[in-house]
Write an enzyme that holds these catalytic residues in place. Sequence first.
Site, short mmCIF file in Angstrom:
data_model
loop_
_atom_site.label_atom_id
_atom_site.label_comp_id
_atom_site.label_asym_id
_atom_site.label_seq_id
_atom_site.Cartn_x
_atom_site.Cartn_y
_atom_site.Cartn_z
N CYS A 56 -10.95 -9.06 15.14
CA CYS A 56 -9.91 -9.06 14.10
C CYS A 56 -10.42 -8.48 12.78
CB CYS A 56 -9.44 -10.49 13.86
SG CYS A 56 -8.19 -10.61 12.56
N ARG A 96 -9.00 -9.05 9.98
CA ARG A 96 -8.81 -10.08 8.95
C ARG A 96 -9.61 -11.33 9.28
NH1 ARG A 96 -2.81 -9.05 8.70
NH2 ARG A 96 -2.77 -7.28 7.29
N ASP A 148 -7.21 3.10 10.55
CA ASP A 148 -6.88 2.58 9.23
C ASP A 148 -8.11 2.84 8.38
OD1 ASP A 148 -5.54 1.21 7.19
OD2 ASP A 148 -4.61 -0.11 8.68
N CYS A 159 -3.66 -18.39 13.26
CA CYS A 159 -3.29 -17.74 14.52
C CYS A 159 -3.40 -18.76 15.66
CB CYS A 159 -4.23 -16.58 14.83
SG CYS A 159 -4.09 -15.22 13.67
N ASP A 171 -11.48 -1.53 13.73
CA ASP A 171 -11.84 -1.54 12.30
C ASP A 171 -13.28 -1.99 12.11
OD1 ASP A 171 -9.33 -0.71 11.14
OD2 ASP A 171 -8.52 -2.63 11.86
N CYS A 173 -8.94 -13.43 17.82
CA CYS A 173 -9.50 -12.25 18.47
C CYS A 173 -10.85 -11.95 17.83
CB CYS A 173 -8.56 -11.06 18.30
SG CYS A 173 -6.90 -11.36 18.92
N ARG A 193 0.82 -1.21 0.00
CA ARG A 193 0.00 0.00 0.00
C ARG A 193 0.86 1.26 0.00
NH1 ARG A 193 -3.37 -0.49 4.68
NH2 ARG A 193 -4.92 -1.47 3.35
N TYR A 194 1.93 1.24 0.78
CA TYR A 194 2.83 2.38 0.88
C TYR A 194 4.09 2.07 0.06
CZ TYR A 194 0.04 3.08 5.15
OH TYR A 194 -0.97 3.22 6.06
N LYS A 242 -3.23 4.37 7.16
CA LYS A 242 -3.41 4.70 8.58
C LYS A 242 -3.15 6.19 8.80
CE LYS A 242 -1.81 0.22 10.30
NZ LYS A 242 -1.44 -0.33 8.97
N ARG A 280 7.26 0.18 1.99
CA ARG A 280 7.14 -1.01 2.83
C ARG A 280 5.99 -1.91 2.37
NH1 ARG A 280 5.14 3.62 4.97
NH2 ARG A 280 3.56 3.65 6.62
C1 LIG Z 1 -0.36 -1.06 8.81
C2 LIG Z 1 0.25 -1.29 7.50
C3 LIG Z 1 1.61 -1.04 7.27
C4 LIG Z 1 2.52 -0.53 8.37
O1 LIG Z 1 2.24 0.79 8.64
P1 LIG Z 1 3.17 1.58 9.66
O2 LIG Z 1 2.46 2.90 9.79
O3 LIG Z 1 4.52 1.68 9.04
O4 LIG Z 1 3.21 0.80 10.93
C5 LIG Z 1 2.14 -1.28 6.04
N1 LIG Z 1 1.37 -1.72 5.03
C6 LIG Z 1 0.06 -1.97 5.20
C7 LIG Z 1 -0.73 -2.48 4.05
C8 LIG Z 1 -0.54 -1.77 6.44
O5 LIG Z 1 -1.84 -2.02 6.61
#
Ligand SMILES: *Cc1c(COP(=O)(O)O)cnc(C)c1O
Length: 345
Positions: free
Chosen positions: A109, A111, A307, A102, A270, A106, A89-90, A314, A93
């Site tokens: 959750c 997911r 989120d 798991c 969520d 939970c 998404r970002y 987020k 990362r």
């Molecule tokens: C939560 C999440 C992250 C990590 O986000 P941070 O703000 O760096 O902790 C990375 N990718 C996805 C898809 C996420 O949902």
Amino acid sequence: MTGTLRKPADLVAAGLIPAERQAELDEVARRFSVAVTPAMAALIDPNDPADPIATQFIPDARELDTAPEEMADPIGDHAFEPVKGIVHRYPDRVLLKPLHVCPIYCRFCFRREDVGPAGATLTNAELDAAIAYIRSRPEIWEVIVTGGDPFLLSARRLKTIMAALESIPHVAVIRFHTRIPVVAPERVGPALVKALFSEKAVYVVVHANHPRELTPAMKVAVQRIGKAGIPLLSQSVLLKGVNDTPVVLEALLRGLVAMRVKPYYLHHGDLARGTAHLRTGLAEGREVMRALRGRLSGIAQPIYVLDLPGGHGKVPVGPCYARESGEGWSIEDPQGNTHRYPPKE
Ligand SMILES: *Cc1c(COP(=O)(O)O)cnc(C)c1O
């Protein structure tokens, strides 16, 4: 000690729910996975109808009610899956999800529609394809290994993943998100800790929601990880009836910091299906965060995040203390008094 409780009948036999609730909870269990580990079952007071540990893990008939705003994929992960097991998404990362199983399920959750004992586990070929994707994208600086719970993997499987990530020069940081140090601390043994060793920066983010989860066994587990030179962070989910008061949240956050675990995120609940009874409003979350400011050490303060549905990411949604007003700023102090602050010439 008995094993993990995996169906409502087991919960009845363990004395955690009355027999008359079994039929309705069997229906919940057909819809969403159920498992309660021995460590968490031992913390539940069956005589307390509002037990905060039971609230998190024991199924509830209200899970069969879906509120209109609730969704199967509340944070929009599925739109960002370039290959199986990766969520990108970002730009800098990715999530790597080697399994969707798991040790415990939970009830809140996000997911919950994807995880379960029959949940997907990446085959060797699928894992290779996920790693190949990370290798092909030089912008990926961090890999967040999640799931499911990645600490359920064998030490051998973890080592394979670590070695693969190790060999990718642009990956600088490997982060694990897990609930195992809390819910099955006995699994954090020397083999697992050794498998996490890397020349790269490794972080472990532990999920804990209530101070009662911070048991002596959990402390031993996080100390083992900490002694290996791995920094520990925490994430918590704001949950109605579990940790939605300043007193409980403060005890949780202080307990974590005293164990050398730095609070990272407090997640707003969520919009997962069947979880409305566990969610608070944003206003309540901001009020709790406001109460902690000024009376709780700065290093114990998490960032309160939402989120966004639809996969927009987020964002911090905590209280805001500064606003522009007239010439300059109006700033609120931790006691709630406002002060003028001059503009920059
Ligand atoms: C939560 C999440 C992250 C990590 O986000 P941070 O703000 O760096 O902790 C990375 N990718 C996805 C898809 C996420 O949902």
